[in-house]
Design an enzyme around this catalytic site. Structure first.
Site, PDB file in Angstrom:
ATOM      1  N   ALA A  61       0.867  -1.178   0.000  1.00 52.37           N
ATOM      2  CA  ALA A  61       0.000   0.000   0.000  1.00 52.37           C
ATOM      3  C   ALA A  61       0.904   1.228   0.000  1.00 52.37           C
ATOM      4  O   ALA A  61       2.082   1.138   0.354  1.00 52.37           O
ATOM      5  CB  ALA A  61      -0.880  -0.030   1.242  1.00 52.37           C
ATOM      6  N   GLY A 100       0.564  -5.181   0.465  1.00 55.37           N
ATOM      7  CA  GLY A 100      -0.524  -5.157  -0.503  1.00 55.37           C
ATOM      8  C   GLY A 100      -0.122  -5.733  -1.856  1.00 55.37           C
ATOM      9  O   GLY A 100      -0.964  -6.255  -2.586  1.00 55.37           O
ATOM     10  N   GLU A 103      -0.461  -9.324  -1.476  1.00 53.13           N
ATOM     11  CA  GLU A 103      -1.892  -9.633  -1.392  1.00 53.13           C
ATOM     12  C   GLU A 103      -2.536  -9.643  -2.775  1.00 53.13           C
ATOM     13  O   GLU A 103      -3.407 -10.462  -3.060  1.00 53.13           O
ATOM     14  CB  GLU A 103      -2.572  -8.633  -0.452  1.00 53.13           C
ATOM     15  CG  GLU A 103      -2.124  -8.864   0.993  1.00 53.13           C
ATOM     16  CD  GLU A 103      -2.596  -7.791   1.955  1.00 53.13           C
ATOM     17  OE1 GLU A 103      -2.339  -6.602   1.660  1.00 53.13           O
ATOM     18  OE2 GLU A 103      -3.216  -8.124   2.972  1.00 53.13           O
ATOM     19  N   GLU A 123       3.823  -5.777   7.010  1.00 51.80           N
ATOM     20  CA  GLU A 123       2.927  -4.822   7.682  1.00 51.80           C
ATOM     21  C   GLU A 123       3.230  -4.693   9.168  1.00 51.80           C
ATOM     22  O   GLU A 123       3.181  -3.592   9.728  1.00 51.80           O
ATOM     23  CB  GLU A 123       1.462  -5.241   7.498  1.00 51.80           C
ATOM     24  CG  GLU A 123       0.905  -4.969   6.114  1.00 51.80           C
ATOM     25  CD  GLU A 123       1.117  -6.107   5.135  1.00 51.80           C
ATOM     26  OE1 GLU A 123       1.975  -6.975   5.392  1.00 51.80           O
ATOM     27  OE2 GLU A 123       0.414  -6.136   4.109  1.00 51.80           O
TER      28      GLU A 123
HETATM   29  N1  3HC Z   1       4.615   3.453  -0.073  1.00 51.11           N
HETATM   30  C1  3HC Z   1       5.104   4.657  -0.476  1.00 51.11           C
HETATM   31  N2  3HC Z   1       6.403   4.876  -0.724  1.00 51.11           N
HETATM   32  C2  3HC Z   1       7.248   3.846  -0.557  1.00 51.11           C
HETATM   33  C3  3HC Z   1       6.816   2.569  -0.147  1.00 51.11           C
HETATM   34  C4  3HC Z   1       5.422   2.386   0.090  1.00 51.11           C
HETATM   35  N3  3HC Z   1       4.909   1.209   0.461  1.00 51.11           N
HETATM   36  N4  3HC Z   1       7.884   1.770  -0.081  1.00 51.11           N
HETATM   37  C5  3HC Z   1       8.946   2.516  -0.433  1.00 51.11           C
HETATM   38  N5  3HC Z   1       8.564   3.762  -0.722  1.00 51.11           N
HETATM   39  C6  3HC Z   1       9.424   4.872  -1.139  1.00 51.11           C
HETATM   40  C7  3HC Z   1      10.450   5.217  -0.105  1.00 51.11           C
HETATM   41  O1  3HC Z   1       9.928   6.081   0.875  1.00 51.11           O
HETATM   42  C8  3HC Z   1      11.544   5.852  -0.931  1.00 51.11           C
HETATM   43  O2  3HC Z   1      11.134   7.175  -1.185  1.00 51.11           O
HETATM   44  P1  3HC Z   1      12.235   8.331  -1.336  1.00 51.11           P
HETATM   45  O3  3HC Z   1      13.061   7.958  -2.533  1.00 51.11           O
HETATM   46  O4  3HC Z   1      11.409   9.554  -1.499  1.00 51.11           O
HETATM   47  O5  3HC Z   1      13.012   8.304  -0.065  1.00 51.11           O
HETATM   48  C9  3HC Z   1      11.465   5.085  -2.259  1.00 51.11           C
HETATM   49  O6  3HC Z   1      10.182   4.447  -2.256  1.00 51.11           O
HETATM   50  C10 3HC Z   1      12.528   4.011  -2.388  1.00 51.11           C
HETATM   51  O7  3HC Z   1      12.503   3.212  -1.221  1.00 51.11           O
HETATM   52  P2  3HC Z   1      13.835   2.604  -0.606  1.00 51.11           P
HETATM   53  O8  3HC Z   1      14.852   3.665  -0.453  1.00 51.11           O
HETATM   54  O9  3HC Z   1      13.416   1.851   0.591  1.00 51.11           O
HETATM   55  O10 3HC Z   1      14.264   1.647  -1.796  1.00 51.11           O
HETATM   56  P3  3HC Z   1      14.925   0.210  -1.731  1.00 51.11           P
HETATM   57  O11 3HC Z   1      15.118  -0.186  -3.125  1.00 51.11           O
HETATM   58  O12 3HC Z   1      16.043   0.188  -0.783  1.00 51.11           O
HETATM   59  O13 3HC Z   1      13.787  -0.746  -1.090  1.00 51.11           O
HETATM   60  C11 3HC Z   1      11.608  -1.696  -0.812  1.00 51.11           C
HETATM   61  C12 3HC Z   1      12.593  -0.979  -1.766  1.00 51.11           C
HETATM   62  C13 3HC Z   1      12.137  -3.081  -0.463  1.00 51.11           C
HETATM   63  C14 3HC Z   1      10.301  -1.833  -1.515  1.00 51.11           C
HETATM   64  C15 3HC Z   1      11.466  -0.868   0.488  1.00 51.11           C
HETATM   65  O14 3HC Z   1      11.182   0.463   0.147  1.00 51.11           O
HETATM   66  C16 3HC Z   1      10.385  -1.327   1.418  1.00 51.11           C
HETATM   67  O15 3HC Z   1      10.576  -2.252   2.175  1.00 51.11           O
HETATM   68  N6  3HC Z   1       9.232  -0.656   1.387  1.00 51.11           N
HETATM   69  C17 3HC Z   1       8.162  -0.882   2.324  1.00 51.11           C
HETATM   70  C18 3HC Z   1       7.326  -2.032   1.906  1.00 51.11           C
HETATM   71  C19 3HC Z   1       6.167  -2.204   2.847  1.00 51.11           C
HETATM   72  O16 3HC Z   1       6.265  -2.027   4.042  1.00 51.11           O
HETATM   73  N7  3HC Z   1       5.017  -2.600   2.301  1.00 51.11           N
HETATM   74  C20 3HC Z   1       3.847  -2.807   3.063  1.00 51.11           C
HETATM   75  C21 3HC Z   1       3.052  -1.531   3.128  1.00 51.11           C
HETATM   76  S1  3HC Z   1       1.635  -1.690   4.162  1.00 51.11           S
HETATM   77  C22 3HC Z   1       0.486  -2.511   3.201  1.00 51.11           C
HETATM   78  O17 3HC Z   1       0.794  -2.943   2.118  1.00 51.11           O
HETATM   79  C23 3HC Z   1      -0.862  -2.639   3.796  1.00 51.11           C
HETATM   80  C24 3HC Z   1      -1.725  -3.592   3.051  1.00 51.11           C
HETATM   81  O18 3HC Z   1      -1.695  -4.862   3.667  1.00 51.11           O
HETATM   82  C25 3HC Z   1      -3.153  -3.115   3.027  1.00 51.11           C
END
Ligand code: 3HC
Length: 653
Positions: A61, A100, A103, A123
């Site tokens: 998400a 997400g 998912e 999450e």
């Molecule tokens: N939403 C919005 N922005 C995101 C994001 C997300 N889920 N994940 C990463 N970004 C952004 C970062 O903030 C960063 O922004 P910036 O360049 O402005 O600083 C950019 O994307 C690049 O991120 P990283 O520097 O972390 O890049 P990497 O290549 O090192 O890593 C990644 C990529 C493995 C995807 C890592 O960013 C990550 O782990 N992201 C989080 C993933 C996550 O937690 N997903 C679950 C979200 S909650 C959800 O999905 C709820 C659902 O169940 C309903």
């Protein structure tokens, strides 16, 4: 357009393109629903592929939308429209299918991925639970026990592991979209395999209950892991629709919680830590061969971290027996990883194949980066760096792992000191995620940027620190420990302080940590520094007295506690010793409750943090929080001391 639809014969390819990580923003959600409807309505289309452009499949998400009013279509509805599609949908995964994103893939009728793709439900690390069916669909594919483990830990699995678990169907040979299109065509016209219709296979109830209890215990006060585990368990008892409703309700409850806000702050803080003013346009150098000098516990851990990340590693010790001992130490670290299942025997052999052990510094002549982990003594380090200056290439990066010495005093002997940087690893270095990247007075922007990028490639978190005694972490930890000792002198006992800090969320209290690490090292440092100590500063002699009595911690069977039968017990001798020190100092002992203990420590930490910020040692308040969370076990779900004190609001939020 963040979502586009193209046709390859009778297969529709829905392509999500929302850089940088294809987060499922409102535009992406709406785009998927619309293109899916178009493809389903088109009689010329027999099957559908969902894939992503750029470096990754949907990484979750869009976390930037959390905390704002939600705008439809919501992710659970997108996921249901995929699952309920009348035509087969194949998810084609590269990069990371997280949260997400995973998912979405779980709701497709089949999944294909390239070999280095990975999957996970992270999450819980954001203080929430999966909110679009992850807890209900994953157990239907992976089985209950695996699904609880993955949802509660947030651990990522590789495509290979996902295939073994039955989570994905195929690993793509050749181009992903072409393979996915061919796969979709095979499924056209056949009965659809909807994940939500699959039964949860029978499982061991007791094991699941034990996993849930363990998730709560391990979380030390964080709510989301246990909740995620409980939701997964419900999948076996409830119809899909009921399970999804329960999951959504919990997601919405937690997304607005203080813990989730704190963990989102930590997430943003980690991204901010890598952005250093002045380095925006500086490209890091490519590093291939890394030298490590010293193969004690720290050096071996550092060498393993580099070998794990694919670097060629040359380890140098002072003589042949020490080099051999270093190799055995590294081997035993790998043996432990094999035993715990983290790597297999082939993985161990592959990593060891990247490492060489020598008794001659000349072996470092081809290194791009040399990091030392020798005895923390200025003369020893200066001799080493002066010698290294004549051995390595004139531009090879030289790094010190010192914890307490002044790196600028070491830099004086380095030829071309602009290549000299501090890389302060935490012990055990192959496990701990934090590395303080110490900005020496002479370091060039390119070398600093390279230090940060190398740390990132190690899978660790680099935080830049200026030069001061103990850098960010140990400087704060010293103050933390001082205030604990003050409380001992004023009336508290070690187990009371430990219990208060453990209840706060630290994995171990400060005195239990001390006993584990050994009291003798800091005793030796105190003795070395005795002559320069400010006599007007309050000094608590309890630790010295314990050492004088031979109580060096667990290794001698006694320290702040006694470990007579392997169990940690409160020792009346220590209580008597502390009481005697209080009497000698004229302190009237009084009792300390857990709240007062925590508050006193927090106040001291925040005060030191402020000084560190004012002096420019840390670039941001959030960097200080990251150091405490990743180097000292500060509970991440509290956000960190600077965040809690309201000092980090403008940084990373
Ligand atoms: N939403 C919005 N922005 C995101 C994001 C997300 N889920 N994940 C990463 N970004 C952004 C970062 O903030 C960063 O922004 P910036 O360049 O402005 O600083 C950019 O994307 C690049 O991120 P990283 O520097 O972390 O890049 P990497 O290549 O090192 O890593 C990644 C990529 C493995 C995807 C890592 O960013 C990550 O782990 N992201 C989080 C993933 C996550 O937690 N997903 C679950 C979200 S909650 C959800 O999905 C709820 C659902 O169940 C309903």
């Amino acid at each position: 357009m963040s979502v586009s639809l193209s046709r390859d014969g009778d297969v529709a390819v829905i392509l999500i393109d929302n850089p940088p990580v294809n987060a499922a923003s409102q535009a992406v959600r709406a785009g998927v629903v619309d293109t899916l409807a178009t493809a389903n309505a088109d009689p010329a289309i027999a099957a559908i592929v969902i894939a992503c452009a750029g470096k990754t499949f949907v990484a979750g998400a869009d976390v930037r939308e959390f905390g704002k009013p939600p705008v439809p279509p919501f992710l659970p509805d997108v996921v249901l429209s995929i699952e309920n599609s009348a035509k087969p949908v194949v998810a084609a995964v590269h990069g990371t299918a997280l949260g997400g994103g995973f998912e979405i893939a779980l709701a497709a009728h089949a999944r294909i991925a390239i070999e280095d793709a990975s999957f996970g439900l992270p999450e819980v690390k954001l203080g929430i639970v999966p909110g679009a069916g992850g807890t209900q669909r994953l157990p239907r594919l992976a089985g209950m026990v695996t699904a609880i483990e993955l949802a509660a830990s947030g651990r990522r699995i590789s495509a290979g592991e996902a295939q073994k678990l039955g989570v994905i169907d195929r690993i793509a040979e050749g181009g992903l979209i072409a393979a996915a299109t061919a796969f979709a065509r095979e499924l056209a016209g056949k009965p659809l395999r909807r994940t939500g219709d699959l039964p949860v296979r029978p499982f061991d109830e007791q094991q699941a209950a034990a996993q849930i209890a363990a998730a709560d215990k391990k979380a030390r006060g964080q709510i989301s892991p246990g909740e995620a585990a409980r939701l997964v368990r419900l999948a076996a008892d409830l119809r899909l629709s009921e399970g999804l409703a329960r999951e959504r309700a919990k997601f919405l409850e937690l997304v607005g919680s203080e813990q989730a806000a704190a963990l989102r702050y930590v997430f943003a803080a980690e991204r901010a830590a890598g952005k250093i003013p002045g380095l925006e346009d500086v490209a890091p150098r490519a590093i291939g061969n890394v030298g490590v000098v010293g193969a004690g516990l720290m050096g071996a851990g550092i060498a393993v971290s580099f070998a794990d990340a694919g670097y060629s590693v040359t380890v140098v010790e002072r003589d042949q027996p020490s080099a051999e001992a270093g190799r055995s130490r590294v081997e035993s670290l790998y043996d432990r990883m094999v035993k715990s299942g983290r790597i297999d025997a082939a993985g161990k052999a592959e990593r060891l194949g990247r490492m060489n052990f020598f008794a001659d510094r000349a072996a470092l002549s081809g290194s791009d980066l040399v990091i030392e982990a020798v005895f923390d003594d200025l003369d020893v380090k200066r001799e080493l760096f002066s010698a290294l200056s004549g051995i390595v290439r004139p531009d090879a990066i030289l790094a010190t792992n010192t914890s307490y010495l002044d790196p600028d005093a070491i830099a004086e002997v380095v030829a071309n000191p602009q290549r000299f940087v501090g890389l302060h690893f935490f012990s055990p270095a192959n496990v701990m995620r934090l590395v303080e990247v110490v900005r020496t007075a002479t370091v060039s922007p390119e070398v600093l940027a390279t230090g940060l990028s190398v740390v990132k490639r190690l899978g660790k978190l680099g935080v830049v620190s200026g030069v001061c005694e103990g850098f960010i972490g140990n400087r704060i930890f010293t103050v933390y420990r001082q205030h604990c000792d003050f409380m001992l002198e004023e009336g508290a006992l070690p187990h009371e302080i430990d219990a208060a800090m453990e209840a706060f969320g630290f994995p171990m209290g400060p005195y239990a940590v001390n006993d584990l690490a050994g009291l003798d090292i800091s005793w030796a440092r105190r003795k070395r520094n005795a002559a320069t100590r400010d006599p007007s500063e309050r000094y608590v002699v309890i630790a010295d007295r314990l050492c004088e009595a031979g109580r060096f911690g667990q290794k001698t069977g006694k320290g702040y506690y006694s470990y007579a039968d392997g169990r940690k017990t409160v020792d009346p001798e220590v209580t008597a010793l502390i009481e005697a020190v209080s009497r000698e100092g004229g302190h009237v002992r009084r009792s300390f409750g857990p709240d007062e203990i925590v508050e006193r420590i927090m106040t001291a930490i925040v005060e030191e943090g402020r000084k560190i910020l004012d002096e420019g040692i840390a670039l941001r308040a959030s960097d200080i929080d990251l150091v405490l969370i990743n180097g000292y076990g500060y509970p991440a779900w509290r956000g960190g001391p600077m965040y809690q004190a309201g000092l980090a609001a403008a940084d990373a939020q």
